[in-house]
Design a protein around this motif. Structure first.
Motif, PDB file in Angstrom:
ATOM      1  N   GLU A 198       2.042  -8.505   6.572  1.00  0.00           N
ATOM      2  CA  GLU A 198       0.828  -8.240   7.345  1.00  0.00           C
ATOM      3  C   GLU A 198       1.161  -7.498   8.639  1.00  0.00           C
ATOM      4  N   ASP A 199       2.210  -7.919   9.325  1.00  0.00           N
ATOM      5  CA  ASP A 199       2.645  -7.222  10.547  1.00  0.00           C
ATOM      6  C   ASP A 199       3.027  -5.777  10.244  1.00  0.00           C
ATOM      7  N   TYR A 200       3.729  -5.591   9.133  1.00  0.00           N
ATOM      8  CA  TYR A 200       4.171  -4.248   8.757  1.00  0.00           C
ATOM      9  C   TYR A 200       2.975  -3.345   8.448  1.00  0.00           C
ATOM     10  N   MET A 201       2.005  -3.884   7.737  1.00  0.00           N
ATOM     11  CA  MET A 201       0.843  -3.066   7.392  1.00  0.00           C
ATOM     12  C   MET A 201       0.030  -2.726   8.638  1.00  0.00           C
ATOM     13  N   ARG A 202      -0.067  -3.639   9.566  1.00  0.00           N
ATOM     14  CA  ARG A 202      -0.738  -3.330  10.840  1.00  0.00           C
ATOM     15  C   ARG A 202       0.032  -2.254  11.609  1.00  0.00           C
ATOM     16  N   HIS A 203       1.357  -2.337  11.552  1.00  0.00           N
ATOM     17  CA  HIS A 203       2.208  -1.333  12.195  1.00  0.00           C
ATOM     18  C   HIS A 203       1.954   0.048  11.578  1.00  0.00           C
ATOM     19  N   LYS A 204       1.926   0.123  10.263  1.00  0.00           N
ATOM     20  CA  LYS A 204       1.665   1.393   9.582  1.00  0.00           C
ATOM     21  C   LYS A 204       0.263   1.907   9.912  1.00  0.00           C
ATOM     22  N   TRP A 205      -0.679   0.988  10.057  1.00  0.00           N
ATOM     23  CA  TRP A 205      -2.044   1.377  10.400  1.00  0.00           C
ATOM     24  C   TRP A 205      -2.075   2.024  11.783  1.00  0.00           C
ATOM     25  N   ARG A 206      -1.330   1.438  12.714  1.00  0.00           N
ATOM     26  CA  ARG A 206      -1.293   2.002  14.073  1.00  0.00           C
ATOM     27  C   ARG A 206      -0.621   3.375  14.102  1.00  0.00           C
ATOM     28  N   LEU A 207       0.222   3.665  13.116  1.00  0.00           N
ATOM     29  CA  LEU A 207       0.878   4.971  13.035  1.00  0.00           C
ATOM     30  C   LEU A 207       0.012   6.013  12.322  1.00  0.00           C
ATOM     31  N   TYR A 208      -1.216   5.631  11.956  1.00  0.00           N
ATOM     32  CA  TYR A 208      -2.194   6.526  11.334  1.00  0.00           C
ATOM     33  C   TYR A 208      -1.717   7.111  10.005  1.00  0.00           C
ATOM     34  N   HIS A 209      -1.140   6.283   9.161  1.00  0.00           N
ATOM     35  CA  HIS A 209      -0.801   6.746   7.824  1.00  0.00           C
ATOM     36  C   HIS A 209      -2.087   7.002   7.047  1.00  0.00           C
ATOM     37  N   LYS A 210      -2.019   7.935   6.124  1.00  0.00           N
ATOM     38  CA  LYS A 210      -3.189   8.240   5.304  1.00  0.00           C
ATOM     39  C   LYS A 210      -3.513   7.034   4.434  1.00  0.00           C
ATOM     40  N   PRO A 211      -4.782   6.833   4.120  1.00  0.00           N
ATOM     41  CA  PRO A 211      -5.162   5.656   3.330  1.00  0.00           C
ATOM     42  C   PRO A 211      -4.421   5.551   1.999  1.00  0.00           C
ATOM     43  N   ARG A 212      -4.225   6.648   1.317  1.00  0.00           N
ATOM     44  CA  ARG A 212      -3.541   6.609   0.021  1.00  0.00           C
ATOM     45  C   ARG A 212      -2.077   6.192   0.199  1.00  0.00           C
ATOM     46  N   THR A 213      -1.415   6.730   1.200  1.00  0.00           N
ATOM     47  CA  THR A 213      -0.027   6.365   1.492  1.00  0.00           C
ATOM     48  C   THR A 213       0.051   4.897   1.862  1.00  0.00           C
ATOM     49  N   PHE A 214      -0.890   4.476   2.660  1.00  0.00           N
ATOM     50  CA  PHE A 214      -0.976   3.102   3.122  1.00  0.00           C
ATOM     51  C   PHE A 214      -1.101   2.141   1.938  1.00  0.00           C
ATOM     52  N   LEU A 215      -2.019   2.423   1.028  1.00  0.00           N
ATOM     53  CA  LEU A 215      -2.248   1.570  -0.136  1.00  0.00           C
ATOM     54  C   LEU A 215      -1.077   1.609  -1.108  1.00  0.00           C
ATOM     55  N   SER A 216      -0.473   2.769  -1.262  1.00  0.00           N
ATOM     56  CA  SER A 216       0.677   2.901  -2.150  1.00  0.00           C
ATOM     57  C   SER A 216       1.855   2.084  -1.640  1.00  0.00           C
ATOM     58  N   SER A 217       2.086   2.148  -0.347  1.00  0.00           N
ATOM     59  CA  SER A 217       3.161   1.366   0.252  1.00  0.00           C
ATOM     60  C   SER A 217       2.913  -0.126   0.062  1.00  0.00           C
TER      61      SER A 217
END
Length: 128
Positions: free
Chosen positions: A46-65
């Motif tokens: 959960e912390d990692y996904m919030r971190h990636k969210w703050r880095l503005y990853h694209k939604p598809r990249t975010f979901l794939s990760s």
């Protein structure tokens, strides 16, 4: 006298709104999914996904990760382990073999592995 027509039609403006709201729903849906599943290191994910969210990853990249990491954590849990602090190289190798046995293409496996390694580096940087 002529009437001015709107350049942006209603359906298009709805699509634009959906695109701009999609990233927010990506993080919301991931956090909702995380509450329903039991995986080792769920709070770190959960912390990692919030971190990636703050880095503005694209939604598809975010979901794939997210999908790649969850599949690894599920595999890791199924192997009888529950502490991320004890992840070894052999665990990653076993996961790669598992994915190849599922007839995944090597490029897909490499992409999943890159997502998992990025997650593990995040944990290392946080001294976990």
């Amino acid at each position: 006298m002529t009437q001015a027509r709107s350049i942006v039609s209603t359906p298009l403006s709805r699509e634009v709104e959906a695109v701009h709201s999609a990233p927010r729903t990506a993080i919301d849906s991931i956090l909702k999914k995380l509450t329903r599943i039991e995986l080792p290191g769920k709070e770190h994910l959960e912390d990692y996904m919030r971190h990636k969210w703050r880095l503005y990853h694209k939604p598809r990249t975010f979901l794939s990760s997210f999908g790649s990491i969850v599949s690894f954590l599920a595999f890791y849990q199924a192997s009888g382990k529950d502490r991320l602090e004890e992840v070894m190289r052999e665990d990653l190798e076993a996961f790669i073999e598992h994915e190849q046995d599922r007839d995944m293409k090597i490029t897909t496996v490499k992409t999943k592995l890159a997502c998992i390694v990025a997650f593990l580096r995040f944990l290392i940087e946080r001294d976990i």
